[in-house]
Write a protein that holds these residues in place. Structure first.
Motif, PDB file in Angstrom:
ATOM      1  N   SER A   1       0.816  -1.226   0.000  1.00 34.80           N
ATOM      2  CA  SER A   1       0.000   0.000   0.000  1.00 34.80           C
ATOM      3  C   SER A   1       0.840   1.261   0.000  1.00 34.80           C
ATOM      4  O   SER A   1       0.329   2.349  -0.291  1.00 34.80           O
ATOM      5  N   ARG A   2       2.129   1.145   0.318  1.00 33.92           N
ATOM      6  CA  ARG A   2       3.001   2.322   0.342  1.00 33.92           C
ATOM      7  C   ARG A   2       3.574   2.651  -1.029  1.00 33.92           C
ATOM      8  O   ARG A   2       4.273   3.661  -1.185  1.00 33.92           O
ATOM      9  N   ALA A   3       3.313   1.806  -2.021  1.00 34.71           N
ATOM     10  CA  ALA A   3       3.880   2.036  -3.370  1.00 34.71           C
ATOM     11  C   ALA A   3       3.345   3.334  -3.956  1.00 34.71           C
ATOM     12  O   ALA A   3       2.215   3.739  -3.708  1.00 34.71           O
ATOM     13  N   ARG A   4       4.151   3.962  -4.738  1.00 34.71           N
ATOM     14  CA  ARG A   4       3.762   5.170  -5.450  1.00 34.71           C
ATOM     15  C   ARG A   4       4.183   5.056  -6.912  1.00 34.71           C
ATOM     16  O   ARG A   4       5.214   4.448  -7.204  1.00 34.71           O
ATOM     17  N   PRO A   5       3.368   5.579  -7.847  1.00 33.58           N
ATOM     18  CA  PRO A   5       2.158   6.369  -7.626  1.00 33.58           C
ATOM     19  C   PRO A   5       0.998   5.525  -7.105  1.00 33.58           C
ATOM     20  O   PRO A   5       1.048   4.290  -7.123  1.00 33.58           O
ATOM     21  N   GLU A   6      -0.080   6.203  -6.676  1.00 31.87           N
ATOM     22  CA  GLU A   6      -1.195   5.547  -6.009  1.00 31.87           C
ATOM     23  C   GLU A   6      -1.836   4.426  -6.826  1.00 31.87           C
ATOM     24  O   GLU A   6      -2.166   3.370  -6.267  1.00 31.87           O
ATOM     25  N   PRO A   7      -2.050   4.591  -8.157  1.00 33.66           N
ATOM     26  CA  PRO A   7      -2.661   3.488  -8.916  1.00 33.66           C
ATOM     27  C   PRO A   7      -1.855   2.193  -8.849  1.00 33.66           C
ATOM     28  O   PRO A   7      -2.426   1.104  -8.927  1.00 33.66           O
ATOM     29  N   VAL A   8      -0.553   2.318  -8.703  1.00 37.90           N
ATOM     30  CA  VAL A   8       0.295   1.134  -8.575  1.00 37.90           C
ATOM     31  C   VAL A   8      -0.023   0.412  -7.272  1.00 37.90           C
ATOM     32  O   VAL A   8      -0.177  -0.810  -7.233  1.00 37.90           O
ATOM     33  N   ALA A   9      -0.131   1.168  -6.191  1.00 33.62           N
ATOM     34  CA  ALA A   9      -0.461   0.568  -4.901  1.00 33.62           C
ATOM     35  C   ALA A   9      -1.828  -0.097  -4.952  1.00 33.62           C
ATOM     36  O   ALA A   9      -2.009  -1.200  -4.415  1.00 33.62           O
TER      37      ALA A   9
END
Length: 378
Positions: A80-88
């Motif tokens: 959930s910490r991945a960026r950008p948000e759509p990736v998470a």
């Protein structure tokens, strides 16, 4: 951009990641997305290999990881910490799907499920890596040929089980599959979960201008069959396409029967199907059944109309349809997966998913819809 997959020897997370890197997803950007999770002790490289004469890309994932298993919630929190948000969002959706399936199999809360084979940190690298690669390639829709399933047995933490493993089968719920003369596991849980999270539609290659094609290399070797995942990119056109509308008037078919035939037509390949009220001779109330379809499936759909309604005849005319690009993502609303369709101007959760979640949660339909849209927007 449209992605079309041909998993003729199955599918795994690293095969999909390798294919996307082969299509041109920039390795540094993919690594950057994984780094944004704060994960440590991992590496990702792309190697060009030959698989039975086919040039393919192998995603080489390593992780310093001595934990035999993890709670699903831990992997979800990292992803959930991945960026950008759509990736998470996509990565979390994939891991959440695995957790929910394991929870149902073992009658446990998904957040408390211990993940074994997919509990390693390499699962985070695979899911976040695939999500980042899709984002970098601007993929808005994923289509796939049926997924090949192997046979025999697979060894896992719960012993020797029939292939495909139970979790994989549940993750493939709704997917098009085909049996293959391949021994052992051809689809991994991570690969199956990514297929679901990507909102994959199982169709022939859609109308598009074909671009690059690449192959993701698998680890296993099969006799006389290259173990590679074929992936192609294509661009859609907003140019009108020729479609056919098949219609008939009915005044002696119940509403329940009309609802049934509309669902049958959509399941059989109609682009759309609907009814409209009409007044026929002698002022009889009636309905007009309309079916929008590609010319190639017109005959099959007309047979369904005749068989289900008992009509004595149909009419047809050609129309020009302009279809705007769209993509589907999956969000989780309090543990319930909901597909959200995104077009150029708006997003809309799938009604069936919203209705099922609303019933299970005891919430109004509009509340679940609003939550799903908020999750989809990030």
């Amino acid at each position: 951009m449209i992605l079309w997959l041909n998993p003729a020897t199955g599918l795994s997370g690293d095969m999909l990641l390798g294919a996307l890197l082969g299509l041109g997803a920039p390795l540094e950007q993919v690594r950057s997305a994984i780094e944004s999770t704060g994960l440590r002790g991992w590496s990702l490289d792309a190697e060009q290999v030959q698989v039975d004469g086919i040039a393919a890309t192998k995603a080489v994932v390593t992780a310093d990881d001595d934990a035999p298993e993890r709670h699903a919630a831990e992997l979800i929190e990292i992803a959930s910490r991945a960026r950008p948000e759509p990736v998470a969002q996509l990565a979390v959706s994939a891991i959440q799907a695995i957790a929910e399936v394991e929870g149902r199999l073992h009658d446990r809360d998904p957040a408390e499920v211990h993940l074994h084979e997919v509990g390693g940190l390499d699962t985070v690298v695979d899911t976040v890596g695939v999500a980042a690669a899709l984002h970098e390639l601007s993929v808005t829709a994923v289509h796939s040929a049926p997924i090949a399933l192997g046979s025999g047995t697979v060894r896992c933490a719960h012993g020797v089980l029939p292939a495909p493993a139970p979790a994989t089968l549940r993750l493939l719920d709704g997917a098009a599959v085909v049996g293959a003369d391949l021994a052992g596991e051809t689809v991994t849980p991570t690969g199956a979960a990514l297929v679901a999270a990507m909102g994959t539609r199982f169709t022939p290659p859609p109308a598009m201008t074909l671009g690059a094609t690449a192959y993701g290399a698998g680890t296993k070797r099969f006799p006389q069959r290259p173990n590679v995942l074929s992936a192609s990119l294509g661009s859609s056109s907003t140019e009108p396409e020729t479609m056919v509308v098949v219609e008939c008037n009915v005044d002696d078919v119940t509403g329940e029967s009309l609802g049934h035939v509309v669902e049958r037509l959509l399941d059989a390949g109609a682009a759309d199907a609907w009814t409209s009220p009409a007044t026929m001779k002698k002022s009889r109330p009636a309905h007009v059944l309309h079916v929008l379809c590609a010319p190639g499936v017109e005959a099959e759909l007309t047979e369904i109309v005749v068989a289900e309604t008992g009509t004595l005849g149909t009419r047809r005319h050609e129309v020009q349809r302009t279809a705007l690009p769209r993509r589907t993502t999956t969000v989780s609303v309090r543990g319930h997966r909901i597909r959200v369709k995104h077009g150029p101007h708006r997003s809309k959760p799938e009604h069936d998913d919203v209705a099922a979640a609303a019933k299970a949660l005891g919430l109004p339909l509009r509340t679940v819809t609003d939550i799903a849209l908020d999750e989809a927007r990030g």
